[in-house]
Design a protein around this motif. Sequence first.
Motif, PDB file in Angstrom:
ATOM      1  N   GLU A  39      59.965  57.804  32.095  1.00 34.31           N
ATOM      2  CA  GLU A  39      59.057  58.306  33.120  1.00 34.31           C
ATOM      3  C   GLU A  39      59.143  57.526  34.379  1.00 34.31           C
ATOM      4  OE1 GLU A  39      55.015  59.359  32.241  1.00 34.31           O
ATOM      5  OE2 GLU A  39      54.566  59.290  34.375  1.00 34.31           O
ATOM      6  N   TYR A  40      59.383  58.055  35.563  1.00 34.86           N
ATOM      7  CA  TYR A  40      59.399  57.391  36.741  1.00 34.86           C
ATOM      8  C   TYR A  40      58.073  57.330  37.660  1.00 34.86           C
ATOM      9  CZ  TYR A  40      64.299  57.428  37.251  1.00 34.86           C
ATOM     10  OH  TYR A  40      65.765  57.391  37.092  1.00 34.86           O
ATOM     11  N   THR A  41      57.068  55.848  36.876  1.00 38.16           N
ATOM     12  CA  THR A  41      55.924  55.739  37.504  1.00 38.16           C
ATOM     13  C   THR A  41      56.298  54.659  38.267  1.00 38.16           C
ATOM     14  OG1 THR A  41      53.880  54.522  37.221  1.00 38.16           O
ATOM     15  CG2 THR A  41      55.519  54.878  35.430  1.00 38.16           C
ATOM     16  N   ARG A  42      55.458  54.368  39.408  1.00 38.27           N
ATOM     17  CA  ARG A  42      55.855  53.504  40.241  1.00 38.27           C
ATOM     18  C   ARG A  42      54.534  52.456  40.346  1.00 38.27           C
ATOM     19  NH1 ARG A  42      58.884  53.531  45.505  1.00 38.27           N
ATOM     20  NH2 ARG A  42      59.165  51.355  45.048  1.00 38.27           N
ATOM     21  N   ASP A  43      53.565  52.800  39.546  1.00 41.71           N
ATOM     22  CA  ASP A  43      52.454  51.959  39.410  1.00 41.71           C
ATOM     23  C   ASP A  43      52.481  50.688  38.886  1.00 41.71           C
ATOM     24  OD1 ASP A  43      50.107  55.020  39.246  1.00 41.71           O
ATOM     25  OD2 ASP A  43      51.092  53.750  41.316  1.00 41.71           O
ATOM     26  N   PHE A  44      51.818  49.702  39.161  1.00 42.18           N
ATOM     27  CA  PHE A  44      51.738  48.514  38.529  1.00 42.18           C
ATOM     28  C   PHE A  44      50.254  48.259  37.601  1.00 42.18           C
ATOM     29  CE2 PHE A  44      50.502  43.852  38.868  1.00 42.18           C
ATOM     30  CZ  PHE A  44      51.838  43.301  38.159  1.00 42.18           C
ATOM     31  N   PHE A  45      50.390  47.913  36.383  1.00 39.34           N
ATOM     32  CA  PHE A  45      49.123  48.249  35.864  1.00 39.34           C
ATOM     33  C   PHE A  45      48.693  46.611  35.267  1.00 39.34           C
ATOM     34  CE2 PHE A  45      51.353  51.948  35.237  1.00 39.34           C
ATOM     35  CZ  PHE A  45      50.258  52.947  35.208  1.00 39.34           C
ATOM     36  N   VAL A  46      47.178  46.407  35.295  1.00 42.18           N
ATOM     37  CA  VAL A  46      46.848  45.083  34.698  1.00 42.18           C
ATOM     38  C   VAL A  46      45.830  45.466  33.673  1.00 42.18           C
ATOM     39  CG1 VAL A  46      45.807  43.134  35.370  1.00 42.18           C
ATOM     40  CG2 VAL A  46      46.960  44.208  37.082  1.00 42.18           C
ATOM     41  N   VAL A  47      45.828  44.971  32.380  1.00 43.86           N
ATOM     42  CA  VAL A  47      44.745  45.187  31.675  1.00 43.86           C
ATOM     43  C   VAL A  47      43.735  44.595  31.865  1.00 43.86           C
ATOM     44  CG1 VAL A  47      44.558  45.530  28.961  1.00 43.86           C
ATOM     45  CG2 VAL A  47      46.861  45.644  29.985  1.00 43.86           C
ATOM     46  N   LEU A  48      42.459  45.305  31.891  1.00 44.21           N
ATOM     47  CA  LEU A  48      41.045  44.418  32.237  1.00 44.21           C
ATOM     48  C   LEU A  48      40.545  44.235  30.831  1.00 44.21           C
ATOM     49  CD1 LEU A  48      40.100  46.197  35.452  1.00 44.21           C
ATOM     50  CD2 LEU A  48      41.049  43.823  35.119  1.00 44.21           C
ATOM     51  N   SER A  49      40.477  45.532  30.019  1.00 43.73           N
ATOM     52  CA  SER A  49      40.092  45.437  28.691  1.00 43.73           C
ATOM     53  C   SER A  49      40.560  46.311  27.699  1.00 43.73           C
ATOM     54  CB  SER A  49      38.405  45.691  28.576  1.00 43.73           C
ATOM     55  OG  SER A  49      38.315  46.971  28.826  1.00 43.73           O
ATOM     56  N   GLY A  50      40.840  45.837  26.298  1.00 41.25           N
ATOM     57  CA  GLY A  50      41.270  46.671  25.441  1.00 41.25           C
ATOM     58  C   GLY A  50      42.960  46.333  25.244  1.00 41.25           C
ATOM     59  N   LEU A 109      42.032  49.621  33.002  1.00 41.78           N
ATOM     60  CA  LEU A 109      43.356  49.319  33.627  1.00 41.78           C
ATOM     61  C   LEU A 109      42.986  49.255  35.127  1.00 41.78           C
ATOM     62  CD1 LEU A 109      46.271  50.945  31.782  1.00 41.78           C
ATOM     63  CD2 LEU A 109      45.140  48.926  31.097  1.00 41.78           C
ATOM     64  N   ALA A 110      43.530  48.098  35.627  1.00 34.53           N
ATOM     65  CA  ALA A 110      43.489  48.014  37.226  1.00 34.53           C
ATOM     66  C   ALA A 110      44.859  48.691  37.561  1.00 34.53           C
ATOM     67  CB  ALA A 110      43.303  46.518  37.644  1.00 34.53           C
ATOM     68  N   VAL A 111      45.147  49.458  38.452  1.00 35.91           N
ATOM     69  CA  VAL A 111      46.240  50.344  38.960  1.00 35.91           C
ATOM     70  C   VAL A 111      46.562  50.079  40.239  1.00 35.91           C
ATOM     71  CG1 VAL A 111      47.686  52.228  38.910  1.00 35.91           C
ATOM     72  CG2 VAL A 111      45.766  52.074  37.114  1.00 35.91           C
ATOM     73  N   LEU A 112      47.716  49.202  40.448  1.00 37.16           N
ATOM     74  CA  LEU A 112      47.960  48.949  42.011  1.00 37.16           C
ATOM     75  C   LEU A 112      49.186  50.035  42.321  1.00 37.16           C
ATOM     76  CD1 LEU A 112      46.870  46.157  41.002  1.00 37.16           C
ATOM     77  CD2 LEU A 112      48.596  45.343  42.586  1.00 37.16           C
ATOM     78  N   ASP A 113      48.964  50.586  43.426  1.00 33.22           N
ATOM     79  CA  ASP A 113      49.779  51.741  43.790  1.00 33.22           C
ATOM     80  C   ASP A 113      50.961  51.040  44.331  1.00 33.22           C
ATOM     81  OD1 ASP A 113      49.635  51.099  46.565  1.00 33.22           O
ATOM     82  OD2 ASP A 113      48.032  52.608  46.929  1.00 33.22           O
ATOM     83  N   PRO A 114      52.312  51.764  44.626  1.00 33.31           N
ATOM     84  CA  PRO A 114      53.489  50.845  45.245  1.00 33.31           C
ATOM     85  C   PRO A 114      53.420  50.212  46.220  1.00 33.31           C
ATOM     86  CG  PRO A 114      54.027  53.034  44.590  1.00 33.31           C
ATOM     87  CD  PRO A 114      52.505  52.907  44.328  1.00 33.31           C
ATOM     88  N   GLY A 115      52.435  50.692  47.292  1.00 33.87           N
ATOM     89  CA  GLY A 115      52.319  50.030  48.614  1.00 33.87           C
ATOM     90  C   GLY A 115      51.417  48.607  48.678  1.00 33.87           C
ATOM     91  N   LEU A 116      50.403  48.727  47.539  1.00 34.94           N
ATOM     92  CA  LEU A 116      49.516  47.630  47.590  1.00 34.94           C
ATOM     93  C   LEU A 116      50.292  46.513  46.556  1.00 34.94           C
ATOM     94  CD1 LEU A 116      47.038  46.121  47.554  1.00 34.94           C
ATOM     95  CD2 LEU A 116      46.233  47.517  45.447  1.00 34.94           C
ATOM     96  N   PHE A 117      51.111  47.094  45.574  1.00 34.64           N
ATOM     97  CA  PHE A 117      52.212  46.011  45.051  1.00 34.64           C
ATOM     98  C   PHE A 117      52.880  45.466  45.794  1.00 34.64           C
ATOM     99  CE2 PHE A 117      55.920  44.995  42.720  1.00 34.64           C
ATOM    100  CZ  PHE A 117      55.351  44.141  41.705  1.00 34.64           C
ATOM    101  N   LYS A 118      53.555  46.077  46.693  1.00 33.52           N
ATOM    102  CA  LYS A 118      54.743  45.643  47.554  1.00 33.52           C
ATOM    103  C   LYS A 118      54.168  44.528  48.377  1.00 33.52           C
ATOM    104  CE  LYS A 118      58.248  47.738  50.240  1.00 33.52           C
ATOM    105  NZ  LYS A 118      58.800  48.797  50.751  1.00 33.52           N
ATOM    106  N   GLU A 119      53.032  45.044  49.016  1.00 28.53           N
ATOM    107  CA  GLU A 119      52.330  44.180  49.830  1.00 28.53           C
ATOM    108  C   GLU A 119      52.039  42.605  49.118  1.00 28.53           C
ATOM    109  OE1 GLU A 119      51.328  44.335  53.026  1.00 28.53           O
ATOM    110  OE2 GLU A 119      50.264  42.662  53.276  1.00 28.53           O
ATOM    111  N   LEU A 120      51.438  42.765  48.060  1.00 28.37           N
ATOM    112  CA  LEU A 120      51.158  41.568  47.069  1.00 28.37           C
ATOM    113  C   LEU A 120      52.461  40.680  46.790  1.00 28.37           C
ATOM    114  CD1 LEU A 120      48.202  42.406  45.014  1.00 28.37           C
ATOM    115  CD2 LEU A 120      48.150  41.620  47.472  1.00 28.37           C
TER     116      LEU A 120
END
Lengths: 513, 337
Positions: A51-62, A110-121
């Motif tokens: 799948e083409y997902t461009r989100d970046f994920f951080v596991v907060l719990s689980g 999960l914390a999800v960062l969209d491509p824009g936010l990820f790119k900025e960081l």
Amino acid sequence: MTSAKEKSTLAEGLFALPLFENLSKKHREALLEFVEIREFPPGTDFIRQGEYTRDFFVVLSGIVAFYRTEKSGVTQVLEQLGPGKWFGELSAISNQPSLARAKADTACVLAVLDPGLFKELHQFSKDFKEQVDQHYRERSLAQHLQVVPLLAGLSPEQLRALRPVARFEHHDKGAVIAKEGEHAEDIVLVRAGGLSLTRTIEGSQRLSGYLMANSSFGEHAFLGHAELWHGTYTTLMPTDLLVLPIADVRKALAGQPDMIERLTKKATLIVAEDSGEVTGLYDAEEDRASLDEQLEIMVHSESIKGGEALAIDLEKCIRCNACVEACVSVHDDGVPRLSKKGNRISAEANALGKELSLTTSCYHCETPGCMSSCNYGAIRRDSQGLIRFVWDNCVGCAECTKGCPYDVIRLTAPPDAEAEESGSWLENIPLIGGLFAGPQRPQLTVAERGYYKEQEVKGKAVKCDRCEGLPFEACVYNCPCGAIERVSPSLIFDGQIQDDGTAVAPQQKDADE
Amino acid sequence: MNLTLFRSKHAPLAVLLVLGFAGFSIAANAPWGREVSTHRGFLLATGWAALLLMVIVMAYVLRKYAHRGGYSPEFRRKVDYASLEGAENRIKRLRQQINAGALPTAKEIESEAQRILREEGVHKVNRALVKPGPPGGDPFIVRIVPTEPLGRVARWMHVHSAYGTAFGFLLLMHAGTAPQSAFGWTLLGLGFFVFATGILGIALWAVGPRWLTRREKDLSIEEATAFQASLGRKRSAALESLDAPIARRMRSLMGRRPRSADDVRDLIGELTQNAPDQVPALQDLAALMAQERVVASEVKALRRVRATFTAWKLVHIPVAIVLVGLVAVHVASIWKY
Ligand code: SF4
Ligand code: SF4
Ligand code: SF4
């Protein structure tokens, strides 16, 4: 809207993670504002393999587990990630499809960062970038290297052996990465950003192409020490590269003469294909991604956009919609071929230095997805290089709308004889009536259609036809601000290397007078 | 800032025109308006000039709407595709001849290209542009571009705004600051409205696009609307996937105004106990609804912003129409009496 209390709890959780702990104040605020928190009950598959997902994920719990199904049908668990771990950087950086299926093994947050936010960081936070890149090197790099045609087909172990030799490089716009005529010693994979390739032809520098994310070059260098760069590669925007020095690659594969021989053979084929001597290398290689997958990768990375685009200068456009209305006015079916929803290109990322929007009208692609998906021979390239619909053959099956990655094709109702005859009452005025005749409609009757006349006509596919046969392109002609222009990508990305040697399109000069 | 209107050649011409009349007024010691008996020349000159400018200014409107309605004479020039392709094929051969050195000057190439276009019957639609090629490349570049017989609306707009502004000043010189009749006051008042809203339009033209671009940095209204529609489709599909009784409850929740995220959360909580298999679908739906709410409010905000930028036209256009009508009456009455 997140309440202040929720925000502070979220902030505590996020900023306690090493990944985010050194963010600047500005980036912390951006993270808090734009991060999305998603919860998944146990057993949820939330990303499919491929799948083409461009989100970046951080596991907060689980616990999130990754399952990869090989061509043989065998599925294996690649790894499990717990709180504080992250994934998705390969897709977020380079538009690569997901390598595995992601499943919530337990209830997950999960914390999800969209491509824009990820790119900025990733671009502006050094610590974040270092951690993500380190992680990428350990987990995803080996997989990503498969995009390089030369390396596709190496075993996971062989690819992993290349990890230590890979060098990450970041370059600002305008950096010369390789110079024509100099010794070629590296294979380069574009992770993000883009480069232009110029070659000296008959004494002058001519633009030969663009390399966007996931393109690679330098494979020919594998053939030996005497190989030179065949062109000059210059970054068009801030660009991330992965550089594999050939000498180190050979060293990493030392002790595997079969593999060296295989890569040499492949490099020979790639060079031959580049020079047009052979074709079909990719078809012959069973370990390549399917054509569809390749196309998708290329389309996502926009490396195959070849024709001219309609660009709106956003610093002139007053958003009056006259362009779309004008397009409607020249097409009797009332369907605009132009949608102002398009790709934005910031002023820093283009040679014209203007905030641009590439509207969604036909790009007349070099590799038109629409054409390959039409089974009725209703799409062809004409002698002017434009992609045209042969309406007589179009049965309105809508396959081309799925094939076009830019969503520029629309279906109109089937032609209706009565509607075709009706016109303005002014047309009936004796002698001068002809002056009021509107634009001609395509004459299409079922009986007259060619080979496919037996097919039921469900509709008619339409797209930008550049106002065929008329003495203007209505959108450009009717914009009161001179904001919309037909421009070639070479003009947008590298004004100096236009065919006619100018940095400003001639039509644009006219409008600015 | 977009300064194209000010850089147009019509802007200085309009300024010169106004200064010329102001100079005339000073030189002839003619007060603005009034004094028909003593300064008839000035009054007539400003009147006729203003009328002429008004006609020029209206030509823009006429051209715009004639084109939009498909009544513009240019549509009559339409040629068929076979002729276009025939011409393009011959132009390709011409390019080969140029590269072979057969036609050494731009003038010769241009006349040859025009001849081809004429012979193929497309010369009213396309014209040839010939330029020297880059050093080391082809000797000449031949581009076939549309003839654009009436010129682009952008240029007509330059004319409209430059002479429209000049019209405002001439109207003032003609009517003076204290007209002697109610009719004069009406004309002056309407003229002022049209002038002031026009100036506002010019100002918005200059600064508006940059401002809008910043405001729409993340999401333009076109993107937001398309996004909203796609979320709507996804929401309908998600609703379809629910069991009928739960789908009904969701529909009634969604129909409620104001909708509350808490209601959805409560429903999910309840279902977690009673129908756990429906929970994932419901969670998807809740996420979609939340996204839809955000996008809908963004669309609304963006619409408001764009409306602000077009509001001036709501005064400018109708008042301008009334003004044109009254000017026609004024001219007719002067003519008659
Ligand atoms: S319709 Fe779409 S795929 Fe076909 S040429 Fe145009 S942009 Fe490319
Ligand atoms: S060139 Fe013509 S058909 Fe194409 S988008 Fe513009 S107005 Fe529409
Ligand atoms: S007509 Fe010109 S100013 Fe109006 S929306 Fe289109 S591009 Fe923008």
